[in-house]
Design a protein around this motif. Structure first.
Motif, PDB file in Angstrom:
ATOM      1  N   ASN B 192     -10.948  -4.005   5.790  1.00  0.00           N
ATOM      2  CA  ASN B 192     -10.337  -2.849   6.439  1.00  0.00           C
ATOM      3  C   ASN B 192      -9.254  -2.225   5.574  1.00  0.00           C
ATOM      4  O   ASN B 192      -8.453  -2.935   4.978  1.00  0.00           O
ATOM      5  N   PRO B 193      -9.184  -0.894   5.557  1.00  0.00           N
ATOM      6  CA  PRO B 193      -8.104  -0.256   4.813  1.00  0.00           C
ATOM      7  C   PRO B 193      -6.781  -0.343   5.585  1.00  0.00           C
ATOM      8  O   PRO B 193      -6.779  -0.391   6.816  1.00  0.00           O
ATOM      9  N   ILE B 194      -5.703  -0.399   4.841  1.00  0.00           N
ATOM     10  CA  ILE B 194      -4.371  -0.403   5.458  1.00  0.00           C
ATOM     11  C   ILE B 194      -3.458   0.433   4.565  1.00  0.00           C
ATOM     12  O   ILE B 194      -3.549   0.364   3.335  1.00  0.00           O
ATOM     13  N   LEU B 195      -2.631   1.267   5.166  1.00  0.00           N
ATOM     14  CA  LEU B 195      -1.721   2.114   4.384  1.00  0.00           C
ATOM     15  C   LEU B 195      -0.665   1.242   3.726  1.00  0.00           C
ATOM     16  O   LEU B 195      -0.095   0.349   4.373  1.00  0.00           O
ATOM     17  N   THR B 196      -0.382   1.508   2.451  1.00  0.00           N
ATOM     18  CA  THR B 196       0.435   0.575   1.668  1.00  0.00           C
ATOM     19  C   THR B 196       1.453   1.271   0.768  1.00  0.00           C
ATOM     20  O   THR B 196       1.304   1.300  -0.448  1.00  0.00           O
ATOM     21  N   PRO B 197       2.480   1.881   1.393  1.00  0.00           N
ATOM     22  CA  PRO B 197       3.589   2.339   0.552  1.00  0.00           C
ATOM     23  C   PRO B 197       4.226   1.100  -0.072  1.00  0.00           C
ATOM     24  O   PRO B 197       4.572   0.167   0.651  1.00  0.00           O
ATOM     25  N   ARG B 198       4.341   1.055  -1.404  1.00  0.00           N
ATOM     26  CA  ARG B 198       4.727  -0.195  -2.056  1.00  0.00           C
ATOM     27  C   ARG B 198       6.018  -0.761  -1.474  1.00  0.00           C
ATOM     28  O   ARG B 198       6.039  -1.874  -0.957  1.00  0.00           O
ATOM     29  N   PHE B 199       7.085  -0.007  -1.595  1.00  0.00           N
ATOM     30  CA  PHE B 199       8.335  -0.270  -0.880  1.00  0.00           C
ATOM     31  C   PHE B 199       9.185   0.971  -1.058  1.00  0.00           C
ATOM     32  O   PHE B 199       8.825   1.864  -1.844  1.00  0.00           O
ATOM     33  N   ILE B 200      10.259   1.098  -0.329  1.00  0.00           N
ATOM     34  CA  ILE B 200      11.041   2.336  -0.330  1.00  0.00           C
ATOM     35  C   ILE B 200      11.385   2.795  -1.763  1.00  0.00           C
ATOM     36  O   ILE B 200      11.224   3.981  -2.069  1.00  0.00           O
ATOM     37  N   PRO B 201      11.834   1.905  -2.650  1.00  0.00           N
ATOM     38  CA  PRO B 201      12.190   2.389  -3.991  1.00  0.00           C
ATOM     39  C   PRO B 201      11.033   3.040  -4.747  1.00  0.00           C
ATOM     40  O   PRO B 201      11.268   3.792  -5.686  1.00  0.00           O
ATOM     41  N   SER B 202       9.798   2.762  -4.358  1.00  0.00           N
ATOM     42  CA  SER B 202       8.636   3.349  -5.046  1.00  0.00           C
ATOM     43  C   SER B 202       8.138   4.627  -4.394  1.00  0.00           C
ATOM     44  O   SER B 202       7.208   5.237  -4.915  1.00  0.00           O
ATOM     45  N   CYS B 203       8.677   4.995  -3.253  1.00  0.00           N
ATOM     46  CA  CYS B 203       8.096   6.102  -2.485  1.00  0.00           C
ATOM     47  C   CYS B 203       9.152   7.161  -2.158  1.00  0.00           C
ATOM     48  O   CYS B 203      10.147   6.863  -1.491  1.00  0.00           O
ATOM     49  N   THR B 204       8.895   8.393  -2.603  1.00  0.00           N
ATOM     50  CA  THR B 204       9.815   9.484  -2.259  1.00  0.00           C
ATOM     51  C   THR B 204       9.732   9.776  -0.758  1.00  0.00           C
ATOM     52  O   THR B 204       8.760   9.406  -0.084  1.00  0.00           O
ATOM     53  N   ASP B 205      10.736  10.468  -0.255  1.00  0.00           N
ATOM     54  CA  ASP B 205      10.721  10.879   1.147  1.00  0.00           C
ATOM     55  C   ASP B 205       9.455  11.682   1.455  1.00  0.00           C
ATOM     56  O   ASP B 205       8.838  11.512   2.510  1.00  0.00           O
ATOM     57  N   GLU B 206       9.084  12.551   0.518  1.00  0.00           N
ATOM     58  CA  GLU B 206       7.892  13.393   0.729  1.00  0.00           C
ATOM     59  C   GLU B 206       6.646  12.525   0.895  1.00  0.00           C
ATOM     60  O   GLU B 206       5.819  12.772   1.769  1.00  0.00           O
ATOM     61  N   LEU B 207       6.540  11.512   0.051  1.00  0.00           N
ATOM     62  CA  LEU B 207       5.379  10.633   0.146  1.00  0.00           C
ATOM     63  C   LEU B 207       5.364   9.910   1.492  1.00  0.00           C
ATOM     64  O   LEU B 207       4.305   9.799   2.133  1.00  0.00           O
ATOM     65  N   MET B 208       6.515   9.444   1.915  1.00  0.00           N
ATOM     66  CA  MET B 208       6.567   8.751   3.207  1.00  0.00           C
ATOM     67  C   MET B 208       6.123   9.702   4.330  1.00  0.00           C
ATOM     68  O   MET B 208       5.382   9.311   5.235  1.00  0.00           O
ATOM     69  N   ARG B 209       6.551  10.964   4.243  1.00  0.00           N
ATOM     70  CA  ARG B 209       6.150  11.928   5.280  1.00  0.00           C
ATOM     71  C   ARG B 209       4.641  12.177   5.248  1.00  0.00           C
ATOM     72  O   ARG B 209       3.987  12.243   6.292  1.00  0.00           O
ATOM     73  N   GLU B 210       4.094  12.284   4.043  1.00  0.00           N
ATOM     74  CA  GLU B 210       2.639  12.483   3.908  1.00  0.00           C
ATOM     75  C   GLU B 210       1.872  11.285   4.491  1.00  0.00           C
ATOM     76  O   GLU B 210       0.870  11.448   5.176  1.00  0.00           O
ATOM     77  N   LEU B 211       2.373  10.091   4.185  1.00  0.00           N
ATOM     78  CA  LEU B 211       1.680   8.892   4.677  1.00  0.00           C
ATOM     79  C   LEU B 211       1.789   8.773   6.192  1.00  0.00           C
ATOM     80  O   LEU B 211       0.854   8.325   6.862  1.00  0.00           O
ATOM     81  N   ALA B 212       2.916   9.204   6.729  1.00  0.00           N
ATOM     82  CA  ALA B 212       3.080   9.168   8.188  1.00  0.00           C
ATOM     83  C   ALA B 212       2.051  10.099   8.844  1.00  0.00           C
ATOM     84  O   ALA B 212       1.450   9.753   9.875  1.00  0.00           O
ATOM     85  N   LYS B 213       1.841  11.257   8.219  1.00  0.00           N
ATOM     86  CA  LYS B 213       0.823  12.184   8.758  1.00  0.00           C
ATOM     87  C   LYS B 213      -0.555  11.518   8.724  1.00  0.00           C
ATOM     88  O   LYS B 213      -1.311  11.557   9.693  1.00  0.00           O
ATOM     89  N   LEU B 214      -0.839  10.898   7.583  1.00  0.00           N
ATOM     90  CA  LEU B 214      -2.127  10.223   7.409  1.00  0.00           C
ATOM     91  C   LEU B 214      -2.278   9.091   8.436  1.00  0.00           C
ATOM     92  O   LEU B 214      -3.370   8.860   8.978  1.00  0.00           O
ATOM     93  N   GLN B 215      -1.198   8.407   8.676  1.00  0.00           N
ATOM     94  CA  GLN B 215      -1.237   7.331   9.663  1.00  0.00           C
ATOM     95  C   GLN B 215      -1.626   7.911  11.034  1.00  0.00           C
ATOM     96  O   GLN B 215      -2.472   7.355  11.730  1.00  0.00           O
ATOM     97  N   LYS B 216      -1.026   9.026  11.395  1.00  0.00           N
ATOM     98  CA  LYS B 216      -1.316   9.635  12.701  1.00  0.00           C
ATOM     99  C   LYS B 216      -2.785  10.021  12.808  1.00  0.00           C
ATOM    100  O   LYS B 216      -3.423   9.769  13.823  1.00  0.00           O
ATOM    101  N   THR B 217      -3.324  10.640  11.750  1.00  0.00           N
ATOM    102  CA  THR B 217      -4.705  11.117  11.857  1.00  0.00           C
ATOM    103  C   THR B 217      -5.711   9.972  11.782  1.00  0.00           C
ATOM    104  O   THR B 217      -6.773  10.036  12.387  1.00  0.00           O
ATOM    105  N   THR B 218      -5.387   8.912  11.032  1.00  0.00           N
ATOM    106  CA  THR B 218      -6.368   7.828  10.849  1.00  0.00           C
ATOM    107  C   THR B 218      -6.152   6.657  11.801  1.00  0.00           C
ATOM    108  O   THR B 218      -7.071   5.883  12.038  1.00  0.00           O
ATOM    109  N   GLY B 219      -4.935   6.515  12.307  1.00  0.00           N
ATOM    110  CA  GLY B 219      -4.640   5.353  13.154  1.00  0.00           C
ATOM    111  C   GLY B 219      -4.563   4.047  12.376  1.00  0.00           C
ATOM    112  O   GLY B 219      -4.577   2.964  12.964  1.00  0.00           O
ATOM    113  N   LEU B 220      -4.487   4.119  11.041  1.00  0.00           N
ATOM    114  CA  LEU B 220      -4.438   2.888  10.243  1.00  0.00           C
ATOM    115  C   LEU B 220      -3.098   2.160  10.404  1.00  0.00           C
ATOM    116  O   LEU B 220      -2.081   2.750  10.732  1.00  0.00           O
ATOM    117  N   ARG B 221      -3.142   0.878  10.122  1.00  0.00           N
ATOM    118  CA  ARG B 221      -1.916   0.082  10.084  1.00  0.00           C
ATOM    119  C   ARG B 221      -1.201   0.260   8.741  1.00  0.00           C
ATOM    120  O   ARG B 221      -1.753   0.855   7.807  1.00  0.00           O
TER     121      ARG B 221
END
Lengths: 426, 426
Positions: B192-221
């Motif tokens: 199963n796929p799972i969303l994996t922002p490495r950790f905060i130091p590796s992810c810009t705020d923009e990336l976190m926002r994009e991933l949150a959107k993706l989380q909403k549309t896909t329902g992934l963990r």
């Protein structure tokens, strides 16, 4: 066994003059009449006629020294790990050790211990037996045959061991110990007796005095336990009120050794205030990190010992430790030193892998003389190991391969072993 | 693979209703269409017609769950252990992960990872890949074939990874991640796929926002790292000043999951003040004791998590951890909890062996549903193990034999494995 002259070829890893890790890919180590003549990239001309064993791509390491291990506890290693020291002794250890009155049980159990020790990284060891003379001799016979070089102690204890594990009284204990020393005198080439008062709580003042007398007449060394656990330390304070600390409780009875007869003391977790005494008497600290975790004892201030110039080696402390693996002792020494730095004292820098490797080899080895590395003049102890890590993916240096085998032992097979210049049959 | 119905016979050890260790000597475990029907002393009549495999004197354990492991780091496990987290990432981890842009390197390396994972105690795992989509799919293909059930994450990182390990920008990263999710949708039964922002130091705020959107549309963990090391915690404070703590830095971006989509957060060593957030969001803590030692990180307050009802499982965290062994994770969880009690907080009772066994099996297993024990209704995950300890000396119960194999893995051979009701080919 005859001390031979020969050459081994392979990837050689050892501690250099400054305790740094050295390696030679496809190098040579030379053993001449049991003594190492050095590790070489190119075999010096004068050794070209010696018989050579080519171990190909395998790793050749110095043998390791287990400075503290209880042979009779091997039968229940890795069991009962939910208890602290004093409860663990009463519930698991003492009842098991009491069984060694039965010589046939002892022979079976010690047979399994020595066989597994033979197949480990260990070439030298300081070993506790039990209080039983006959069983201790059986253990020494087996060790002698194995090729491993050792100090072995018939344990002395005349209080607090429970009714089936207690010597009758101090003079009977001394008498029995004397008999054991006489009985084994001159019998072995590589197996040496060592006086072994279990620890202060097990030995009456009278027994300590008797053993001190015996030490004087025999010149034997001493091994015991020191400052392992807070409740044990508190108990010793009650038992020997005249002593200014636990270490002093040995010193007041003249049982703490001297530079020519250094004692080995296991653990020394709560020994910061005892460092002067350790230093003055030339005591060896047997640092046993796994046992100290398992019995909730704490973390020894190893960096401080090293800074003070106190001698340190590593011990498996089976069965406080779960296995005879010196790889485990070595890597856990690094790991707990990191927790010491993080949680106790950020001025105590963690041990590096190279430092822990040194402790496991030449550090503990020095208790046996010039032992534990491939420099010229050292007794020749070596272990040949093969690693099983997919090498088709990445390349690794011999030092990296060594670090990996130590951290993940499942990737290591021990193929050959030499102790004091003799090949051990595996 | 077909979910079959069958019976296994052997010495069965598992966690009971109250997390206590249960065992049945010469007992039976029943699998019906992939679901466990319980462990029995005597085989119930209705299962007598099912095919039975008799494992004789071997031990049958529930499969274990590795809640946190980095597949691409397997190539350099047990190396470079003298560095702390942030240096270790820059020196060892990021350069290695950058290599996975090369699909042929990735396939070789992942082949070795999956092959060794197959031969381990692990039947379920939450796995980090790298940021490379193609390599991540290759890893998923291999895992699916292995029989192991997993969550796998294509890693997201758009800052601080060095020039060869960085996604172009937040929207490109999101686009690539979306493509990966679409490409693998419906392809696997157990992967199963799972969303994996490495950790905060590796992810810009923009990336976190994009991933949150993706989380909403896909329902992934979501899986990530949390509060591992003091310098990392301090860095996150600078990077996300609006967040009240590290955990909140995920929560403010809506990436901390909820009870129906629980996130797994590795480490949580410095999470005492974040426990409310962990609880509120139903976060799983992946406790990785070996990694926390190796990278000098510290000791997680696991007892406190358990008392608060926070879900905890264990992780190997290769290559912060040196091996895939869940036996090592389990025993080190006990060992470091003893140091937590001794050195940090004497109100936090050490973990017992039974508790750590529970965490390694049903604790982490619950991230996958009803997984990790042999009670009725659980998915059928089992490992059959043989121990090699001289049994001619002493008798041991199945629970004792299990404790010994976990503490001294060299005594264990894994003979068979079943995940989600299917036999894995070893």
């Amino acid at each position: 066994m005859e001390k031979k002259s020969f050459v081994l070829k392979g990837n050689i890893v050892y501690s250099g003059e400054n305790k740094e890790l050295c390696s030679i890919e496809g190098g040579y180590v030379v053993c001449e009449n049991g003594i190492c003549r050095g590790a070489f990239e190119k075999l010096p001309k004068q050794y070209e006629t010696l018989p050579l064993t080519d171990y190909g791509d395998k790793i050749i390491l110095p043998g390791m020294t287990d400075l503290h291990v209880h042979a009779p506890q091997y039968t229940f290693r890795a069991l009962g790990m939910d208890l602290e020291l004093l409860d663990w002794l009463n519930v698991h250890t003492f009842p098991e050790e009491a069984k060694y009155v039965d010589i046939s049980y002892a022979k079976r159990a010690y047979g399994s211990f020595v066989s597994d020790l033979k197949h480990s990284l260990t070439t030298r060891a300081c070993i506790f037996a039990t209080l039983h003379r006959e069983a201790t001799v059986a253990l020494m016979d087996l060790l002698e045959e194995s090729g491993i070089v050792s100090y072995v102690g018939k344990v002395n204890m005349d209080r607090n061991g429970g009714e089936n594990l207690c010597e009758a009284d101090a003079s009977a204990a001394a008498e029995d110990t004397k008999k054991w020393i006489e009985e084994t005198a001159g019998k072995y080439e590589r197996t040496n007796p060592i006086l072994t008062p279990r620890f202060i709580p097990s030995c009456t003042d009278e027994l300590m005095r008797e053993l001190a007398k015996l030490q004087k007449t025999t010149g034997l060394r001493v091994q015991s336990h020191l400052s392992e656990n807070p409740s044990e330390v508190a108990w010793v304070k009650e038992l020997v009120p005249a002593a200014k600390n636990y270490a002093d409780a040995y010193a007041v009875f003249d049982m703490f050794g001297d530079k020519d007869h250094p004692a080995v003391m296991a653990h020394c977790i709560y020994s910061e205030d005892e460092m002067d005494l350790l230093k003055e008497h030339g005591v060896y600290v047997a640092h046993c990190p796994e046992s100290n975790l398992n019995l909730s004892s704490g973390i020894a201030p190893v960096r401080k010992f090293l800074e003070e110039g106190i001698a340190v080696g590593l011990g498996s402390d089976v069965a406080g430790g779960s296995s005879l693996s010196m790889a485990k002792a070595l890597t856990l020494a690094v790991q707990v030193s990191k927790m010491y730095w993080r949680l106790i004292d950020e001025k105590s820098k963690p041990l590096t892998f190279a430092e822990a490797f040194y402790l496991a080899t030449a550090g503990g080895g020095s208790y046996f003389g010039k032992v534990g590395t491939f420099l010229d003049g050292y007794e020749f102890d070596a272990v040949v190991a093969e690693d099983h890590i997919a090498k088709d993916v990445r390349e690794y240096t011999p030092i990296q391969r060594t670090e990996r085998m130590m951290y993940d032992e499942s990737t290591m097979t021990i193929c050959a072993k030499y102790a004091a210049g003799c090949a051990c049959e595996l």
